[in-house]
Design an enzyme around this catalytic site. Sequence first.
Site, short mmCIF file in Angstrom:
data_model
loop_
_atom_site.label_atom_id
_atom_site.label_comp_id
_atom_site.label_asym_id
_atom_site.label_seq_id
_atom_site.Cartn_x
_atom_site.Cartn_y
_atom_site.Cartn_z
N ASP A 181 -7.94 -17.03 -13.29
CA ASP A 181 -8.35 -15.65 -13.51
C ASP A 181 -9.42 -15.32 -12.46
O ASP A 181 -9.53 -16.03 -11.45
CB ASP A 181 -8.86 -15.44 -14.94
CG ASP A 181 -10.12 -16.25 -15.25
OD1 ASP A 181 -10.63 -16.99 -14.36
OD2 ASP A 181 -10.61 -16.16 -16.38
N HIS A 182 -10.20 -14.28 -12.71
CA HIS A 182 -11.22 -13.85 -11.75
C HIS A 182 -12.24 -14.94 -11.41
O HIS A 182 -12.68 -15.05 -10.28
CB HIS A 182 -11.95 -12.62 -12.28
CG HIS A 182 -12.68 -12.88 -13.56
ND1 HIS A 182 -12.03 -12.91 -14.78
CD2 HIS A 182 -13.98 -13.15 -13.81
CE1 HIS A 182 -12.90 -13.18 -15.73
NE2 HIS A 182 -14.09 -13.33 -15.17
N GLY B 243 -13.91 -20.32 -15.30
CA GLY B 243 -15.36 -20.46 -15.16
C GLY B 243 -15.80 -21.88 -15.46
O GLY B 243 -16.44 -22.53 -14.65
N SER B 244 -15.42 -22.38 -16.64
CA SER B 244 -15.74 -23.76 -17.01
C SER B 244 -14.52 -24.66 -16.91
O SER B 244 -14.66 -25.88 -16.86
CB SER B 244 -16.26 -23.81 -18.45
OG SER B 244 -15.21 -23.54 -19.38
N GLU C 54 -8.91 -22.87 -20.07
CA GLU C 54 -7.67 -23.03 -19.32
C GLU C 54 -6.97 -24.33 -19.70
O GLU C 54 -5.76 -24.37 -19.90
CB GLU C 54 -7.96 -22.97 -17.82
CG GLU C 54 -8.46 -21.62 -17.34
CD GLU C 54 -9.90 -21.30 -17.70
OE1 GLU C 54 -10.27 -20.11 -17.60
OE2 GLU C 54 -10.68 -22.21 -18.09
N HIS D 289 -5.03 -43.49 -16.50
CA HIS D 289 -4.90 -43.78 -17.92
C HIS D 289 -4.12 -42.73 -18.69
O HIS D 289 -3.45 -43.05 -19.68
CB HIS D 289 -6.28 -43.92 -18.58
CG HIS D 289 -7.01 -45.14 -18.13
ND1 HIS D 289 -8.15 -45.57 -18.77
CD2 HIS D 289 -6.79 -46.02 -17.12
CE1 HIS D 289 -8.60 -46.66 -18.18
NE2 HIS D 289 -7.78 -46.95 -17.16
N ASN D 290 -4.22 -41.47 -18.30
CA ASN D 290 -3.62 -40.38 -19.08
C ASN D 290 -2.46 -39.70 -18.39
O ASN D 290 -1.85 -38.80 -18.97
CB ASN D 290 -4.69 -39.35 -19.43
CG ASN D 290 -5.87 -39.96 -20.12
OD1 ASN D 290 -6.98 -39.96 -19.59
ND2 ASN D 290 -5.66 -40.53 -21.30
N ARG E 50 -17.21 -22.40 -11.60
CA ARG E 50 -18.63 -22.02 -11.53
C ARG E 50 -19.53 -23.22 -11.27
O ARG E 50 -20.73 -23.04 -11.02
CB ARG E 50 -19.05 -21.30 -12.81
CG ARG E 50 -18.41 -19.95 -12.95
CD ARG E 50 -18.93 -19.18 -14.14
NE ARG E 50 -18.27 -17.89 -14.20
CZ ARG E 50 -17.75 -17.36 -15.30
NH1 ARG E 50 -17.83 -18.01 -16.45
NH2 ARG E 50 -17.17 -16.18 -15.26
N ARG F 66 -0.50 -50.00 -22.74
CA ARG F 66 -1.27 -49.23 -23.74
C ARG F 66 -1.33 -47.75 -23.39
O ARG F 66 -1.31 -46.90 -24.27
CB ARG F 66 -2.67 -49.80 -23.90
CG ARG F 66 -3.54 -49.59 -22.69
CD ARG F 66 -4.91 -50.17 -22.88
NE ARG F 66 -5.66 -49.88 -21.67
CZ ARG F 66 -6.90 -50.14 -21.47
NH1 ARG F 66 -7.61 -50.71 -22.41
NH2 ARG F 66 -7.49 -49.83 -20.34
N ARG G 212 0.27 -44.75 -25.67
CA ARG G 212 -0.56 -43.64 -26.16
C ARG G 212 0.03 -42.28 -25.79
O ARG G 212 0.01 -41.35 -26.60
CB ARG G 212 -1.98 -43.78 -25.62
CG ARG G 212 -2.71 -44.96 -26.22
CD ARG G 212 -4.01 -45.22 -25.53
NE ARG G 212 -4.65 -46.40 -26.10
CZ ARG G 212 -5.62 -47.06 -25.51
NH1 ARG G 212 -6.08 -46.67 -24.33
NH2 ARG G 212 -6.14 -48.13 -26.09
#
Length: 149
Positions: A8-9, A67-68, A72, A101-102, A112, A136, A140
């Site tokens: 976004d913005h 922003g953070s 999202e 791992h993931n 930001r 593992r 998972r």
Amino acid sequence: MKIYLATDHAGYEHKETLKKYLTDKGHEIVDCGADKFIEGDDYVPYIVMATRAVSADQNLKAVIFGGSGQGEAITANRFPGVRAAVYYGGSEEIIKLSREHNDANVLSIGARFVTNEEMFRVVDLWLATEFSKGERHVRRIKEIDTLSW
């Protein structure tokens, strides 16, 4: 590599900068928006477009911005097979672990909190890091994929 980008913005300038950087490195970029800076626009439609593609083909990758980066990633993780990790600065080890791992296939960046130079480093690291395929970790991910409500 085909990489989807969305924001976004709040992450618009980062997305545009990363698009050029990745294109110059030979990657195929699919820009899911925003197409221009619009103060206050909502991230959801852009993130949905990118993560639907990753959900349909989990070998694809997407880098999304906010922003953070938190909202999202929450949105992205609603889609089956999408494993979005968040980065908003700090140890870059989290980037490696998100892949090893993931098997994270979406990287959500808190625009930001991350400079362009840091963004380039973490995206390069994230794209270069392979899933370990450790027993593992595979187990998972399969457990997560079987969750339903």
